[in-house]
Design a protein around this motif. Structure first.
Motif, PDB file in Angstrom:
ATOM      1  N   VAL A  68      32.029  -3.241  39.602  1.00 54.31           N
ATOM      2  CA  VAL A  68      33.431  -3.544  39.857  1.00 54.31           C
ATOM      3  C   VAL A  68      33.958  -4.489  38.773  1.00 54.31           C
ATOM      4  O   VAL A  68      33.318  -5.516  38.471  1.00 54.31           O
ATOM      5  N   THR A  69      35.120  -4.173  38.213  1.00 52.96           N
ATOM      6  CA  THR A  69      35.718  -5.065  37.224  1.00 52.96           C
ATOM      7  C   THR A  69      36.038  -6.413  37.857  1.00 52.96           C
ATOM      8  O   THR A  69      36.288  -6.511  39.056  1.00 52.96           O
ATOM      9  N   GLN A  70      36.066  -7.442  37.021  1.00 52.99           N
ATOM     10  CA  GLN A  70      36.324  -8.788  37.512  1.00 52.99           C
ATOM     11  C   GLN A  70      37.808  -9.145  37.508  1.00 52.99           C
ATOM     12  O   GLN A  70      38.169 -10.284  37.822  1.00 52.99           O
ATOM     13  N   ARG A  71      38.658  -8.191  37.155  1.00 49.99           N
ATOM     14  CA  ARG A  71      40.102  -8.425  37.220  1.00 49.99           C
ATOM     15  C   ARG A  71      40.799  -7.197  37.792  1.00 49.99           C
ATOM     16  O   ARG A  71      40.231  -6.104  37.835  1.00 49.99           O
ATOM     17  N   ASP A  72      42.023  -7.410  38.234  1.00 56.16           N
ATOM     18  CA  ASP A  72      42.833  -6.337  38.809  1.00 56.16           C
ATOM     19  C   ASP A  72      43.607  -5.603  37.713  1.00 56.16           C
ATOM     20  O   ASP A  72      43.922  -6.171  36.664  1.00 56.16           O
ATOM     21  N   TYR A  73      43.927  -4.330  38.011  1.00 56.27           N
ATOM     22  CA  TYR A  73      44.756  -3.517  37.112  1.00 56.27           C
ATOM     23  C   TYR A  73      45.780  -2.773  37.954  1.00 56.27           C
ATOM     24  O   TYR A  73      45.454  -2.208  38.994  1.00 56.27           O
ATOM     25  N   ARG A  74      47.017  -2.754  37.462  1.00 58.94           N
ATOM     26  CA  ARG A  74      48.103  -2.084  38.170  1.00 58.94           C
ATOM     27  C   ARG A  74      48.437  -0.754  37.501  1.00 58.94           C
ATOM     28  O   ARG A  74      48.070   0.311  37.975  1.00 58.94           O
ATOM     29  N   ASP A  75      49.121  -0.830  36.368  1.00 59.95           N
ATOM     30  CA  ASP A  75      49.495   0.366  35.604  1.00 59.95           C
ATOM     31  C   ASP A  75      48.610   0.451  34.371  1.00 59.95           C
ATOM     32  O   ASP A  75      48.502  -0.523  33.612  1.00 59.95           O
ATOM     33  N   ILE A 147      42.441   8.863  33.352  1.00 64.07           N
ATOM     34  CA  ILE A 147      43.139   8.552  34.600  1.00 64.07           C
ATOM     35  C   ILE A 147      44.323   7.662  34.269  1.00 64.07           C
ATOM     36  O   ILE A 147      44.164   6.600  33.659  1.00 64.07           O
ATOM     37  N   THR A 148      45.514   8.094  34.677  1.00 63.45           N
ATOM     38  CA  THR A 148      46.723   7.324  34.427  1.00 63.45           C
ATOM     39  C   THR A 148      47.355   6.932  35.756  1.00 63.45           C
ATOM     40  O   THR A 148      47.578   7.783  36.627  1.00 63.45           O
ATOM     41  N   ALA A 149      47.629   5.640  35.905  1.00 64.09           N
ATOM     42  CA  ALA A 149      48.333   5.114  37.072  1.00 64.09           C
ATOM     43  C   ALA A 149      49.591   4.426  36.580  1.00 64.09           C
ATOM     44  O   ALA A 149      49.520   3.495  35.774  1.00 64.09           O
ATOM     45  N   ALA A 150      50.745   4.891  37.053  1.00 66.20           N
ATOM     46  CA  ALA A 150      52.036   4.320  36.654  1.00 66.20           C
ATOM     47  C   ALA A 150      52.899   4.188  37.901  1.00 66.20           C
ATOM     48  O   ALA A 150      53.481   5.172  38.374  1.00 66.20           O
ATOM     49  N   GLY A 151      52.946   2.988  38.461  1.00 68.52           N
ATOM     50  CA  GLY A 151      53.652   2.814  39.720  1.00 68.52           C
ATOM     51  C   GLY A 151      52.971   3.619  40.803  1.00 68.52           C
ATOM     52  O   GLY A 151      51.770   3.467  41.050  1.00 68.52           O
ATOM     53  N   ASP A 152      53.732   4.515  41.442  1.00 65.39           N
ATOM     54  CA  ASP A 152      53.145   5.337  42.509  1.00 65.39           C
ATOM     55  C   ASP A 152      52.810   6.748  42.027  1.00 65.39           C
ATOM     56  O   ASP A 152      52.646   7.656  42.847  1.00 65.39           O
ATOM     57  N   VAL A 153      52.681   6.928  40.704  1.00 63.98           N
ATOM     58  CA  VAL A 153      52.398   8.244  40.123  1.00 63.98           C
ATOM     59  C   VAL A 153      51.022   8.225  39.461  1.00 63.98           C
ATOM     60  O   VAL A 153      50.700   7.319  38.679  1.00 63.98           O
TER      61      VAL A 153
END
Length: 208
Positions: A68-75, A147-153
């Motif tokens: 598990v990464t030690q930091r969070d990622y959003r987009d 893998i691409t995460a952009a907001g809710d897409v």
């Protein structure tokens, strides 16, 4: 003899350039390595999978657990090369909201599991969010997930083939990234099957 002596360092230099070529390309594309190819810097181990580093790759072949990464990622745009054998149950979990207890109840799972009983959520799928039909197979060779995460897409590309294309889901907004070695199909009598080789290498990310 002079030519033979000079050939050895020349070959070594060429090999070094080849090994660094993919990393240089990733950096040119704005990607940052999450895995240094040597140790677990930047990652925590959760569960009892026997993770280690071999030949520049994270490897596990027993147990049930995560890196598990030690930091969070959003987009982000994530690129990861992986290898699994036929029996392996693996996956890349994104936006894990609880870094110590990881599952589809609190994260998105981009699956890697050719033998998953319900194949529509097997390899290439986002479990319970984006099904695949037919399911692509990944075992027995190196593969590339993008893998691409952009907001809710969310978009998932496996070896150049889109397996989830602009899927929308707003359940989890941000969180950790986790690499899995999980339990496979149970054996006779329901015996626990925690085997199957999983390898990850060149795990890179571009944020935003």
């Amino acid at each position: 003899m002079m030519k033979r002596r000079t050939l050895v360092p020349l070959l070594a230099a060429t090999a070094g350039l080849a090994a660094g070529g993919n990393r240089a390309l990733a950096q040119a594309e704005g990607l940052t390595p999450l895995f240094n190819g040597r140790d677990f810097t930047g990652w925590d181990r959760v569960g009892d999978a026997n993770w280690r580093v071999e030949d520049g790759a994270f490897v596990a072949d027993r147990g049930n657990g995560f890196l598990v990464t030690q930091r969070d990622y959003r987009d982000f745009h994530l690129r990861a090369e992986f290898y699994v054998d036929t029996t392996a149950n693996s996956g890349i979990f994104i936006r894990c909201t609880n870094p110590t207890t990881i599952g589809t109840a609190n994260a998105y799972e981009v699956n890697i599991w050719d033998e998953r009983p319900e194949q529509r959520y097997g390899t290439g799928a986002i479990v319970d969010v984006a099904a695949v039909d037919p399911m692509p197979r990944a075992s027995g060779r190196w593969n590339l997930y993008e893998i691409t995460a952009a907001g809710d897409v969310f978009t998932v590309v496996l070896n150049g083939q889109k397996t989830a294309d602009g899927v929308r889901n707003a359940q989890f907004a941000t969180g950790r990234i986790a690499l899995q070695h999980g339990l496979g199909v149970p054996g006779p009598g329901g015996a626990v099957n925690d085997r199957g080789v999983v390898r990850f290498r060149k795990v890179d990310i571009r944020v935003g």
